[in-house]
Scaffold this motif. Structure first.
Motif, PDB file in Angstrom:
ATOM      1  N   HIS A  64       0.973  -1.236   0.109  1.00 40.18           N
ATOM      2  CA  HIS A  64      -0.052   0.032  -0.304  1.00 40.18           C
ATOM      3  C   HIS A  64       0.731   1.135   0.046  1.00 40.18           C
ATOM      4  CE1 HIS A  64      -3.935   1.642   1.154  1.00 40.18           C
ATOM      5  NE2 HIS A  64      -3.581   2.513   0.972  1.00 40.18           N
ATOM      6  N   ALA A  65       0.724   1.823  -1.125  1.00 39.63           N
ATOM      7  CA  ALA A  65       1.764   3.228  -1.123  1.00 39.63           C
ATOM      8  C   ALA A  65       1.175   4.480  -0.669  1.00 39.63           C
ATOM      9  CB  ALA A  65       2.081   3.434  -2.715  1.00 39.63           C
ATOM     10  N   LEU A  66       2.059   5.077   0.152  1.00 44.24           N
ATOM     11  CA  LEU A  66       1.223   6.385   0.713  1.00 44.24           C
ATOM     12  C   LEU A  66       2.174   7.408   0.100  1.00 44.24           C
ATOM     13  CD1 LEU A  66      -0.397   7.652   3.261  1.00 44.24           C
ATOM     14  CD2 LEU A  66       1.784   7.363   4.881  1.00 44.24           C
ATOM     15  N   MET A  67       1.251   8.374  -0.307  1.00 42.81           N
ATOM     16  CA  MET A  67       1.879   9.506  -1.396  1.00 42.81           C
ATOM     17  C   MET A  67       1.114  10.810  -0.897  1.00 42.81           C
ATOM     18  SD  MET A  67       3.694   7.941  -3.829  1.00 42.81           S
ATOM     19  CE  MET A  67       3.578   8.998  -5.140  1.00 42.81           C
ATOM     20  N   GLY A  68       2.005  11.907  -1.311  1.00 43.94           N
ATOM     21  CA  GLY A  68       1.803  13.362  -0.836  1.00 43.94           C
ATOM     22  C   GLY A  68       2.968  14.039  -0.828  1.00 43.94           C
ATOM     23  N   GLU A  69       2.430  15.438  -1.011  1.00 43.24           N
ATOM     24  CA  GLU A  69       3.709  16.173  -0.895  1.00 43.24           C
ATOM     25  C   GLU A  69       4.197  16.354   0.390  1.00 43.24           C
ATOM     26  OE1 GLU A  69       3.552  19.845  -3.557  1.00 43.24           O
ATOM     27  OE2 GLU A  69       1.382  19.667  -3.389  1.00 43.24           O
ATOM     28  N   ASN A  70       5.409  17.065   0.535  1.00 41.91           N
ATOM     29  CA  ASN A  70       6.123  17.294   1.827  1.00 41.91           C
ATOM     30  C   ASN A  70       5.183  18.042   2.590  1.00 41.91           C
ATOM     31  OD1 ASN A  70       8.923  16.888   0.113  1.00 41.91           O
ATOM     32  ND2 ASN A  70       8.826  15.801   2.194  1.00 41.91           N
ATOM     33  N   GLY A  71       4.870  17.703   3.751  1.00 41.64           N
ATOM     34  CA  GLY A  71       3.901  18.477   4.882  1.00 41.64           C
ATOM     35  C   GLY A  71       2.695  17.885   4.363  1.00 41.64           C
ATOM     36  N   ALA A  72       2.314  16.853   3.697  1.00 45.29           N
ATOM     37  CA  ALA A  72       0.960  16.518   3.413  1.00 45.29           C
ATOM     38  C   ALA A  72       0.658  15.548   4.800  1.00 45.29           C
ATOM     39  CB  ALA A  72       0.867  15.372   2.215  1.00 45.29           C
ATOM     40  N   ASP A  87       3.889 -13.744   1.099  1.00 47.16           N
ATOM     41  CA  ASP A  87       4.054 -14.426   2.412  1.00 47.16           C
ATOM     42  C   ASP A  87       2.879 -13.807   3.424  1.00 47.16           C
ATOM     43  OD1 ASP A  87       6.155 -16.122   1.614  1.00 47.16           O
ATOM     44  OD2 ASP A  87       7.995 -15.032   2.807  1.00 47.16           O
ATOM     45  N   GLY A  88       2.269 -13.126   3.009  1.00 49.31           N
ATOM     46  CA  GLY A  88       1.402 -12.138   3.889  1.00 49.31           C
ATOM     47  C   GLY A  88       1.244 -11.006   4.667  1.00 49.31           C
ATOM     48  N   LEU A  89       2.586 -10.502   4.401  1.00 50.81           N
ATOM     49  CA  LEU A  89       2.630  -9.287   5.140  1.00 50.81           C
ATOM     50  C   LEU A  89       1.943  -8.103   4.559  1.00 50.81           C
ATOM     51  CD1 LEU A  89       5.321 -10.377   6.522  1.00 50.81           C
ATOM     52  CD2 LEU A  89       6.326  -8.162   6.369  1.00 50.81           C
ATOM     53  N   GLY A  90       1.660  -7.126   5.399  1.00 45.23           N
ATOM     54  CA  GLY A  90       0.895  -5.897   4.793  1.00 45.23           C
ATOM     55  C   GLY A  90       1.971  -4.948   4.792  1.00 45.23           C
ATOM     56  N   ILE A  91       2.294  -4.155   3.721  1.00 45.18           N
ATOM     57  CA  ILE A  91       3.412  -3.255   3.555  1.00 45.18           C
ATOM     58  C   ILE A  91       2.972  -2.027   3.177  1.00 45.18           C
ATOM     59  CG2 ILE A  91       5.442  -2.781   2.343  1.00 45.18           C
ATOM     60  CD1 ILE A  91       5.726  -5.879   1.883  1.00 45.18           C
ATOM     61  N   ILE A  92       3.558  -0.904   3.973  1.00 46.29           N
ATOM     62  CA  ILE A  92       2.860   0.365   3.520  1.00 46.29           C
ATOM     63  C   ILE A  92       4.517   1.000   3.064  1.00 46.29           C
ATOM     64  CG2 ILE A  92       2.395   2.668   4.530  1.00 46.29           C
ATOM     65  CD1 ILE A  92       1.150   1.446   6.857  1.00 46.29           C
ATOM     66  N   PHE A  93       4.278   1.658   1.928  1.00 45.39           N
ATOM     67  CA  PHE A  93       5.473   1.879   1.145  1.00 45.39           C
ATOM     68  C   PHE A  93       5.559   3.408   0.533  1.00 45.39           C
ATOM     69  CE2 PHE A  93       7.568   2.235  -3.388  1.00 45.39           C
ATOM     70  CZ  PHE A  93       8.960   2.032  -2.830  1.00 45.39           C
ATOM     71  N   ILE A 118      -3.088   2.695  -3.476  1.00 47.27           N
ATOM     72  CA  ILE A 118      -2.505   3.959  -3.287  1.00 47.27           C
ATOM     73  C   ILE A 118      -3.302   4.918  -2.316  1.00 47.27           C
ATOM     74  CG2 ILE A 118      -1.304   6.260  -4.050  1.00 47.27           C
ATOM     75  CD1 ILE A 118      -0.981   4.672  -6.768  1.00 47.27           C
ATOM     76  N   THR A 119      -2.833   5.396  -1.066  1.00 46.85           N
ATOM     77  CA  THR A 119      -3.683   6.385  -0.464  1.00 46.85           C
ATOM     78  C   THR A 119      -2.744   7.730  -0.375  1.00 46.85           C
ATOM     79  OG1 THR A 119      -4.526   4.953   1.179  1.00 46.85           O
ATOM     80  CG2 THR A 119      -3.895   7.186   1.911  1.00 46.85           C
ATOM     81  N   VAL A 120      -3.727   8.825  -0.935  1.00 45.81           N
ATOM     82  CA  VAL A 120      -3.092  10.212  -1.331  1.00 45.81           C
ATOM     83  C   VAL A 120      -3.456  11.167  -0.080  1.00 45.81           C
ATOM     84  CG1 VAL A 120      -2.710  11.986  -2.987  1.00 45.81           C
ATOM     85  CG2 VAL A 120      -3.127   9.778  -3.767  1.00 45.81           C
TER      86      VAL A 120
END
Length: 511
Positions: free
Chosen positions: A36-44, A192-198, A213-215
């Motif tokens: 699961h990608a976490l996206m946003g500008e700096n300060g987001a 293998d079943g991990l939840g990964i925040i990237f 993706i969460t923005v």
């Protein structure tokens, strides 16, 4: 069996700091077996969200549900013991300890009343083998380059029995081969079943590795999206808070500025470097930077780009070669000497070599000006305020006040403060080593446009970037390095990315 609930769920999470609403009612759901990608500008609010999840900060409102239960971790260690491991952008290990000690610090396997060092060594080697790394784990961490230190930090995190792995800019110091290795590990962990925040600012990597993706923007949730259903341009627009038409117009303006910059004739020579080098660091090289041009340095990680910049600025002393400024030979080599000669240097690692965390934004900006003027010629507070206000406005630095401690600013804004510091000293040559590394696309575009503007106004710029597209976008001329050797020099308008890559990959014929 398909899970019916997320392994990690954040609901309406909020956090405020003095003068700043860092997070307001943010939701996040991470499932087992997904990236699961976490996206946003700096300060987001990305870093704040991670620190709330892992117990670095105490939340003001909202709840965190992990493995079906509400949790309120009091520290990162507690979160890690429960199965949430985090690897941060800046390597968070102890340089003076060995690799093995760093991997097992806080959880040494004992043998009676003693520590079983043989077991630690073997276990550390096994952990690194999972990442295809073969190292002498008895050596201190500081003896390895940043890229390897990053991989060691990831090995430590993976070694815990984690159910959720948070990777905060894990690829920022890795080359393409190392990124591919990391991604193969991430895929295995996901399977293998991990939840990964990237967390990353590299769009290509998001679309290569993530499932969702969460923005975030300005501490607010923009939305959660299936990666393959979200066009890249739309993702960037959501991150920047602009509609697509506005974003496309901004890109056209920037490309227009680049075209003008690329076609502009070079000015007179400002600095010439002849046979400059240092044994064990970089082979002797020649370089010339003209007034009002951007000279880009391209090459793989470890090719010698940063070493070249440090020699030029005097952070490292060359053991051979000459420097000429305005065609006159100069003697002396130190940052103080370089500042007096009209140079400025924004280092790659803003945390350890750039900002002074416990000083304010004002104090950080004024450092170079005060150094150039001299320790005993104190600049009046009123004059300081005028200079600082000018550059906060010019660079659009987001801070509640010039008296805010710089450590409380986002990474992108910290980077702008470092740039402001050197612009305030009015340098003739500005050395920028990865000035857009680890910052969002909005701040990146602002710094790119600033580089072009400064060069048109007559400032010479030495620009280092690991992104070839950025080098091509900003540079008038490009020098290519490979294995600590300058191997080519090209005019921008005559080349593309493939030409640079060919120069980097070209077989050495022994010259």
């Amino acid at each position: 069996m398909i899970e019916s609930t997320p392994i990690l769920q954040v609901k309406s999470l909020s956090k405020s700091f003095p003068g700043v609403k860092a997070l307001a009612g943010v939701d996040l759901s991470v499932w087992t077996g997904e990236v699961h990608a976490l996206m946003g500008e700096n300060g987001a609010g990305k870093s704040t969200l991670i620190k709330l999840i892992t117990g670095v900060y105490r939340r003001d409102q909202g709840e965190i549900i992990y493995n079906g239960e509400k949790v309120n971790f009091s520290s990162p260690r507690e979160a890690q013991e429960k199965g949430i491991s985090t690897v941060y952008q800046e390597v968070n290990l102890i340089p003076t300890l060995s690799v093995a000690e760093n991997i097992f610090i806080g959880r040494f396997p004992p043998e009676g009343v003693k520590i079983n060092w043989k077991s630690i060594k073997k276990s550390a080697e096994d952990s690194l083998k999972k990442l295809d790394l073969c190292l002498d784990v008895t050596q201190p961490l500081s003896s390895f380059p940043i890229a390897i230190q990053q991989m060691i930090a990831i090995a430590r995190a993976v070694d815990f029995q984690a159910k959720v792995l948070i990777l905060d800019e894990p690829t920022s110091s890795l080359d393409a081969k190392e990124v591919n290795l990391l991604f193969s590990i991430i895929r295995k962990l996901r399977d293998d079943g991990l939840g990964i925040i990237f967390v990353t600012h590299f769009l290509e990597q998001v679309y290569e590795i993530s499932d969702k993706i969460t923005v975030l923007r300005n501490g607010l949730l923009v939305g959660e999206f299936e990666t393959q259903s979200l066009p890249r341009l739309e993702l960037v627009a959501k991150m920047m808070g602009k509609d697509l038409e506005e974003f496309e117009n901004t890109e056209k303006k920037l490309d227009s500025a680049v075209q003008v910059n690329g076609n502009r004739k070079n000015g007179k020579s400002f600095i010439q470097i002849r046979g400059f080098g240092k044994k064990g660091m970089i082979y002797p090289f020649d370089l010339e930077i003209n007034k009002g041009e951007v000279l880009g340095l391209a090459g793989l990680l470890g090719s010698g780009r940063s070493e070249m910049a440090k020699l030029l600025f005097g952070i490292e002393r060359a053991d051979k070669g000459k420097i000429y400024i305005d065609k006159k030979a100069v003697s002396g080599s130190s940052p103080k000497f370089s500042i007096k000669k009209g140079m400025g240097f924004c280092p790659e690692d803003r945390k350890t070599s750039g900002i002074i965390e416990d000083l304010t934004v004002r104090e950080n900006i004024m450092l170079a000006v005060q150094t150039r003027q001299g320790l005993f010629r104190k600049i009046a507070k009123k004059k300081q305020d005028e200079i600082v206000a000018q550059y906060i406005k010019a660079l659009n630095i987001s801070t509640p006040s010039p008296e805010q401690k710089i450590k409380n600013l986002s990474g992108g804004n910290q980077q702008k403060v470092i740039v402001a510091r050197w612009l305030a000293s009015q340098p003739r040559l500005l050395i920028l080593d990865e000035p857009t590394r680890g910052i969002d696309v909005g701040a990146k575009a602002e710094i790119q446009k600033l580089i072009l503007k400064l060069s048109r106004e007559g400032m010479s710029i030495l620009f280092i970037s690991s992104e070839l597209s950025e080098i091509l976008r900003c540079s008038t001329r490009i020098a290519v390095l490979r294995d600590k050797v300058k191997v080519a020099e090209m005019m921008n308008q005559d080349i593309d990315e493939s030409a640079i890559m060919q120069a980097i990959a070209e077989e050495d014929n022994g010259n």
